[in-house]
Design a protein around this motif. Sequence first.
Motif, PDB file in Angstrom:
ATOM      1  N   GLY A  41     -12.227   4.918  26.019  1.00  0.00           N
ATOM      2  CA  GLY A  41     -12.819   6.153  25.487  1.00  0.00           C
ATOM      3  C   GLY A  41     -13.819   5.803  24.402  1.00  0.00           C
ATOM      4  O   GLY A  41     -14.663   4.922  24.586  1.00  0.00           O
ATOM      5  N   LEU A  42     -13.730   6.482  23.277  1.00  0.00           N
ATOM      6  CA  LEU A  42     -14.582   6.110  22.139  1.00  0.00           C
ATOM      7  C   LEU A  42     -13.819   5.226  21.156  1.00  0.00           C
ATOM      8  O   LEU A  42     -14.201   5.104  20.006  1.00  0.00           O
ATOM      9  N   GLY A  43     -12.748   4.621  21.623  1.00  0.00           N
ATOM     10  CA  GLY A  43     -11.913   3.804  20.743  1.00  0.00           C
ATOM     11  C   GLY A  43     -10.987   4.678  19.929  1.00  0.00           C
ATOM     12  O   GLY A  43     -11.001   5.909  20.045  1.00  0.00           O
ATOM     13  N   GLY A  44     -10.158   4.040  19.086  1.00  0.00           N
ATOM     14  CA  GLY A  44      -9.257   4.801  18.227  1.00  0.00           C
ATOM     15  C   GLY A  44      -7.832   4.280  18.288  1.00  0.00           C
ATOM     16  O   GLY A  44      -7.477   3.468  19.144  1.00  0.00           O
ATOM     17  N   ASN A  45      -7.043   4.755  17.334  1.00  0.00           N
ATOM     18  CA  ASN A  45      -5.709   4.190  17.116  1.00  0.00           C
ATOM     19  C   ASN A  45      -4.710   4.512  18.226  1.00  0.00           C
ATOM     20  O   ASN A  45      -3.723   3.809  18.382  1.00  0.00           O
ATOM     21  N   LYS A  46      -4.954   5.584  18.996  1.00  0.00           N
ATOM     22  CA  LYS A  46      -3.935   5.983  19.955  1.00  0.00           C
ATOM     23  C   LYS A  46      -3.774   4.969  21.098  1.00  0.00           C
ATOM     24  O   LYS A  46      -2.756   4.969  21.777  1.00  0.00           O
ATOM     25  N   VAL A  47      -4.782   4.115  21.294  1.00  0.00           N
ATOM     26  CA  VAL A  47      -4.707   3.156  22.397  1.00  0.00           C
ATOM     27  C   VAL A  47      -3.505   2.220  22.238  1.00  0.00           C
ATOM     28  O   VAL A  47      -2.787   1.938  23.203  1.00  0.00           O
ATOM     29  N   ARG A  48      -3.246   1.756  21.013  1.00  0.00           N
ATOM     30  CA  ARG A  48      -2.122   0.829  20.809  1.00  0.00           C
ATOM     31  C   ARG A  48      -0.791   1.512  21.133  1.00  0.00           C
ATOM     32  O   ARG A  48       0.133   0.888  21.660  1.00  0.00           O
TER      33      ARG A  48
END
Length: 312
Positions: A41-48
């Motif tokens: 996506g546009l990156g961000g903390n939820k990926v982890r």
Amino acid sequence: MNEFSKVSLGIFPTPIHKIENISRLLGTQVYVKRDDMTGLGLGGNKVRKLEYLLADAKAQGAQVVFTTGGAQSNHAMLTAAAARKLGLTPILILKKRGVTARQGNQLLEHLMGVDVRFMDTDSYADIYAEMDRVGKEMGVPYYKIPCGGSNALGTLGYVDCVREISAQGMQFDHIICAEGSGGTMAGLALGAKLHMPRARVTGMMVDTDPFDQITLELMREAAALLGADVSVTAEDFDLRDMCGPGYAIPSEDGNAAVSMMAAQEGLFLDPVYTGKAFAGLIAMAKKGVFKPADRVLFLHSGGAGGLFAVGV
Ligand SMILES: *Cc1c(COP(=O)(O)O)cnc(C)c1O
């Protein structure tokens, strides 16, 4: 310690670099952990968090993945992106609060062809009940991810983040992040306790929930999952109220922080989370909390979608 399986969704490790101009202005050594560059996506903390949560969803045989949040939830958008990548069907049941027009994360969800529904409620309990109703009606195995992906399993993503920082050969005196649903902060605080004990973790609260209890509970549950032999207490972390006029309503100092980061470093924060969190870091620097030689790590947790919908 216990290991839990993950699916690969992002690109790790994310970079860490010093921001020289702001370090000079604030009189301390400020670094940024670029979790706005997690690669989905546009990156961000939820990926982890989603790497753990969606591994669990797949292990349980789910075909449909539900989650929730506000209309411009970065978490909901990233859950949809991750589900698409894994061949699962995302359904977002969002609170009809905030910017519901086809802007920001709503635009991205439209591009992904995601089933987005709005519920005019302030209660997540109503939304989780609606997920069960829809899931049963569809008659397929489904998986519910809580708001922000903030349960014990999601929290493990940010325990890993501290291990990753340590493996990058970096040590910090302070780690600072935004706190919205709690998993990121709880993971960082537990991760620091386990992997970087000299770092003091501060959560910048951007909502009005009881984050002292929420953080402690998530830390304890995550430690229990890991089987980590630690006793977690309220002394393990600091919190600071940076909510301003309300959740997802821009604040004056938050907007000033967004502008400062853009003008000094060419980095873009967002008005809902990272701008308010960085305003908290600036306030701590002005109060003299940091010594000139202190190494302060700011977690850039993403949020670009919100910048384009909410504005500053
Ligand atoms: C969700 C989010 C946060 C807050 O993380 P929590 O784990 O929910 O506390 C911070 N920054 C951005 C950009 C987010 O989307």
